[in-house]
Design a protein around this motif. Structure first.
Motif, PDB file in Angstrom:
ATOM      1  N   GLY A  84       0.792  -1.220   0.000  1.00  0.00           N
ATOM      2  CA  GLY A  84       0.000   0.000   0.000  1.00  0.00           C
ATOM      3  C   GLY A  84       0.822   1.265   0.000  1.00  0.00           C
ATOM      4  N   LEU A  85       2.109   1.164  -0.366  1.00  0.00           N
ATOM      5  CA  LEU A  85       3.006   2.313  -0.303  1.00  0.00           C
ATOM      6  C   LEU A  85       3.258   2.961  -1.661  1.00  0.00           C
ATOM      7  CD1 LEU A  85       5.616   0.813   2.184  1.00  0.00           C
ATOM      8  CD2 LEU A  85       3.682   2.338   2.702  1.00  0.00           C
ATOM      9  N   ASP A  86       2.686   2.402  -2.706  1.00  0.00           N
ATOM     10  CA  ASP A  86       2.843   2.973  -4.043  1.00  0.00           C
ATOM     11  C   ASP A  86       1.625   2.559  -4.864  1.00  0.00           C
ATOM     12  OD1 ASP A  86       3.861   4.077  -6.470  1.00  0.00           O
ATOM     13  OD2 ASP A  86       5.912   3.606  -5.863  1.00  0.00           O
ATOM     14  N   ASP A  87       1.511   3.146  -6.036  1.00  0.00           N
ATOM     15  CA  ASP A  87       0.398   2.823  -6.925  1.00  0.00           C
ATOM     16  C   ASP A  87       0.740   1.568  -7.725  1.00  0.00           C
ATOM     17  OD1 ASP A  87      -0.989   2.963  -9.695  1.00  0.00           O
ATOM     18  OD2 ASP A  87      -2.141   4.364  -8.467  1.00  0.00           O
ATOM     19  N   PRO A  88      -0.036   0.482  -7.599  1.00  0.00           N
ATOM     20  CA  PRO A  88       0.310  -0.762  -8.279  1.00  0.00           C
ATOM     21  C   PRO A  88       0.298  -0.650  -9.799  1.00  0.00           C
ATOM     22  CG  PRO A  88      -1.859  -0.922  -7.242  1.00  0.00           C
ATOM     23  CD  PRO A  88      -1.232   0.332  -6.745  1.00  0.00           C
ATOM     24  N   LEU A  89      -0.645   0.118 -10.336  1.00  0.00           N
ATOM     25  CA  LEU A  89      -0.723   0.271 -11.787  1.00  0.00           C
ATOM     26  C   LEU A  89       0.467   1.043 -12.324  1.00  0.00           C
ATOM     27  CD1 LEU A  89      -2.267  -0.087 -14.438  1.00  0.00           C
ATOM     28  CD2 LEU A  89      -3.539   1.995 -13.892  1.00  0.00           C
ATOM     29  N   GLU A  90       0.773   2.181 -11.702  1.00  0.00           N
ATOM     30  CA  GLU A  90       1.897   3.007 -12.166  1.00  0.00           C
ATOM     31  C   GLU A  90       3.220   2.257 -12.046  1.00  0.00           C
ATOM     32  OE1 GLU A  90       1.624   5.777 -13.720  1.00  0.00           O
ATOM     33  OE2 GLU A  90      -0.533   5.971 -13.406  1.00  0.00           O
ATOM     34  N   ALA A  91       3.380   1.486 -10.970  1.00  0.00           N
ATOM     35  CA  ALA A  91       4.618   0.727 -10.780  1.00  0.00           C
ATOM     36  C   ALA A  91       4.765  -0.358 -11.846  1.00  0.00           C
ATOM     37  CB  ALA A  91       4.628   0.098  -9.391  1.00  0.00           C
ATOM     38  N   ASP A  92       3.671  -1.044 -12.151  1.00  0.00           N
ATOM     39  CA  ASP A  92       3.686  -2.102 -13.168  1.00  0.00           C
ATOM     40  C   ASP A  92       4.022  -1.525 -14.539  1.00  0.00           C
ATOM     41  OD1 ASP A  92       3.404  -4.555 -14.387  1.00  0.00           O
ATOM     42  OD2 ASP A  92       1.348  -4.892 -13.738  1.00  0.00           O
ATOM     43  N   ILE A  93       3.393  -0.407 -14.875  1.00  0.00           N
ATOM     44  CA  ILE A  93       3.675   0.245 -16.162  1.00  0.00           C
ATOM     45  C   ILE A  93       5.137   0.677 -16.234  1.00  0.00           C
ATOM     46  CG2 ILE A  93       3.196   2.303 -17.561  1.00  0.00           C
ATOM     47  CD1 ILE A  93       0.273   2.086 -16.599  1.00  0.00           C
ATOM     48  N   ALA A  94       5.651   1.236 -15.138  1.00  0.00           N
ATOM     49  CA  ALA A  94       7.056   1.671 -15.111  1.00  0.00           C
ATOM     50  C   ALA A  94       8.001   0.507 -15.358  1.00  0.00           C
ATOM     51  CB  ALA A  94       7.365   2.334 -13.771  1.00  0.00           C
ATOM     52  N   PHE A  95       7.668  -0.661 -14.827  1.00  0.00           N
ATOM     53  CA  PHE A  95       8.525  -1.834 -15.010  1.00  0.00           C
ATOM     54  C   PHE A  95       8.610  -2.197 -16.490  1.00  0.00           C
ATOM     55  CE2 PHE A  95       9.374  -6.366 -15.335  1.00  0.00           C
ATOM     56  CZ  PHE A  95      10.414  -6.554 -14.431  1.00  0.00           C
ATOM     57  N   HIS A  96       7.460  -2.304 -17.134  1.00  0.00           N
ATOM     58  CA  HIS A  96       7.450  -2.752 -18.537  1.00  0.00           C
ATOM     59  C   HIS A  96       8.038  -1.708 -19.485  1.00  0.00           C
ATOM     60  CE1 HIS A  96       5.377  -6.536 -17.881  1.00  0.00           C
ATOM     61  NE2 HIS A  96       4.622  -5.907 -17.002  1.00  0.00           N
ATOM     62  N   THR A  97       7.759  -0.439 -19.240  1.00  0.00           N
ATOM     63  CA  THR A  97       8.316   0.583 -20.127  1.00  0.00           C
ATOM     64  C   THR A  97       9.813   0.756 -19.899  1.00  0.00           C
ATOM     65  OG1 THR A  97       7.596   2.325 -18.574  1.00  0.00           O
ATOM     66  CG2 THR A  97       6.142   1.827 -20.429  1.00  0.00           C
ATOM     67  N   SER A  98      10.294   0.495 -18.691  1.00  0.00           N
ATOM     68  CA  SER A  98      11.737   0.567 -18.425  1.00  0.00           C
ATOM     69  C   SER A  98      12.488  -0.491 -19.222  1.00  0.00           C
ATOM     70  CB  SER A  98      12.015   0.385 -16.932  1.00  0.00           C
ATOM     71  OG  SER A  98      11.507   1.464 -16.180  1.00  0.00           O
ATOM     72  N   ILE A  99      11.860  -1.632 -19.407  1.00  0.00           N
ATOM     73  CA  ILE A  99      12.497  -2.685 -20.212  1.00  0.00           C
ATOM     74  C   ILE A  99      12.566  -2.265 -21.678  1.00  0.00           C
ATOM     75  CG2 ILE A  99      12.233  -5.056 -21.066  1.00  0.00           C
ATOM     76  CD1 ILE A  99      11.131  -5.789 -18.311  1.00  0.00           C
ATOM     77  N   LEU A 100      11.509  -1.634 -22.177  1.00  0.00           N
ATOM     78  CA  LEU A 100      11.537  -1.142 -23.558  1.00  0.00           C
ATOM     79  C   LEU A 100      12.696  -0.165 -23.746  1.00  0.00           C
ATOM     80  CD1 LEU A 100       7.733  -0.473 -24.232  1.00  0.00           C
ATOM     81  CD2 LEU A 100       9.114  -2.312 -25.202  1.00  0.00           C
ATOM     82  N   VAL A 101      12.868   0.739 -22.789  1.00  0.00           N
ATOM     83  CA  VAL A 101      13.963   1.719 -22.871  1.00  0.00           C
ATOM     84  C   VAL A 101      15.317   1.017 -22.792  1.00  0.00           C
ATOM     85  CG1 VAL A 101      15.059   3.677 -21.711  1.00  0.00           C
ATOM     86  CG2 VAL A 101      12.558   3.591 -21.938  1.00  0.00           C
ATOM     87  N   ALA A 102      15.406   0.015 -21.916  1.00  0.00           N
ATOM     88  CA  ALA A 102      16.673  -0.694 -21.711  1.00  0.00           C
ATOM     89  C   ALA A 102      17.059  -1.556 -22.907  1.00  0.00           C
ATOM     90  CB  ALA A 102      16.591  -1.565 -20.453  1.00  0.00           C
ATOM     91  N   SER A 103      16.120  -1.790 -23.818  1.00  0.00           N
ATOM     92  CA  SER A 103      16.458  -2.547 -25.030  1.00  0.00           C
ATOM     93  C   SER A 103      17.450  -1.779 -25.892  1.00  0.00           C
ATOM     94  CB  SER A 103      15.190  -2.841 -25.845  1.00  0.00           C
ATOM     95  OG  SER A 103      14.716  -1.664 -26.488  1.00  0.00           O
ATOM     96  N   ASN A 104      17.450  -0.432 -25.738  1.00  0.00           N
ATOM     97  CA  ASN A 104      18.285   0.445 -26.556  1.00  0.00           C
ATOM     98  C   ASN A 104      17.987   0.316 -28.045  1.00  0.00           C
ATOM     99  OD1 ASN A 104      20.039   1.986 -24.698  1.00  0.00           O
ATOM    100  ND2 ASN A 104      20.654  -0.060 -24.038  1.00  0.00           N
ATOM    101  N   ASN A 105      16.760  -0.112 -28.329  1.00  0.00           N
ATOM    102  CA  ASN A 105      16.269  -0.124 -29.712  1.00  0.00           C
ATOM    103  C   ASN A 105      15.379   1.101 -29.870  1.00  0.00           C
ATOM    104  OD1 ASN A 105      14.041  -0.670 -31.734  1.00  0.00           O
ATOM    105  ND2 ASN A 105      15.354  -2.425 -32.172  1.00  0.00           N
TER     106      ASN A 105
END
Length: 233
Positions: A142-163
């Motif tokens: 209950g210390l963060d927003d579950p939706l925003e955290a989940d989205i951040a995880f997946h979009t961070s991987i897209l960025v980390a692809s360096n494509n």
């Protein structure tokens, strides 16, 4: 309203008309009011109206031609990768078939992005994925927003692809995830994502194992796809 900068008026009119078109207020192959009538109805200048019409034309929602007026185009012409168009659709009629198609796009893209992240991610990018995972764990408490955290995880991987192509899809993916994640979590009866499965994805990326990273992402996406298909059936 007239005191607002013209660009703000243009953006607001673009949103209002786009959302109305997507909701079916203006039927396909039928005309919108003329630019003069739109000026009166929405209390905006002719120049702001003209710019809004150009923006909607670029998004594939309408065509505007001399002597033919402004006509609504069929959904097949709409630019589904335009985040405004996608947001309007998901806000008005987020059908299961649309969520299924979006998840199929994720299946085609995100496993490969994870594989590339395992090969190419730098320390800062790995830290961003790690931070998103920590946020997901916090969200369970209950210390963060579950939706925003989940989205951040997946979009961070897209960025980390360096494509560069994957990186430019982050806004598109995050826009649709706001509806898709809520829906699949609702079906499962959970408030947030499975942190352990996402931690496994991060571990495979950190260990520089592209094939395992790819498989780890495929696992959670196939589960989401099966959930949606079960409701369609």
């Amino acid at each position: 309203m007239k005191s607002q900068p013209r660009q703000n008026l243009t953006q607001q009119l673009t949103h209002d008309l786009g959302f109305a078109i997507v909701r079916g207020v203006y039927p396909v192959n039928e005309g919108l009011p003329s630019e003069a009538d739109l000026c009166v109805k929405y209390d905006v200048s002719r120049s702001a109206t003209r710019e809004a019409v150009k923006m909607l034309s670029a998004k594939g929602l309408i065509s505007s031609r001399p002597k033919q007026g402004i006509r609504v185009l069929p959904e097949s012409s709409w630019n589904m990768f335009d985040t405004d168009v996608l947001r309007w659709i998901l806000s008005s009629k987020p059908s299961l078939s649309l969520l299924k198609e979006f998840t199929q796009v994720r299946v085609a893209l995100e496993p490969q992005a994870a594989a590339l992240a395992a090969e190419n991610a730098n320390a800062e990018q790995l830290a961003e994925i790690d931070n998103a995972l920590a946020r997901m764990a916090d969200a369970d408490q209950g210390l963060d927003d579950p939706l925003e955290a989940d989205i951040a995880f997946h979009t961070s991987i897209l960025v980390a692809s360096n494509n560069r192509f994957f990186v430019q899809l982050t806004e598109f993916i995050s826009t649709a995830l706001r509806v898709s994640i809520r829906y699949t979590n609702h079906i499962k009866g959970v408030p947030g994502a499975d942190v352990a499965k996402h931690a496994d994805i991060l571990d495979t990326i950190k260990s520089r194992n592209p094939e395992r990273a790819k498989q780890a992402v495929e696992t959670i996406l196939e589960e989401a796809l099966e959930l949606i298909e079960s409701k369609l059936d």
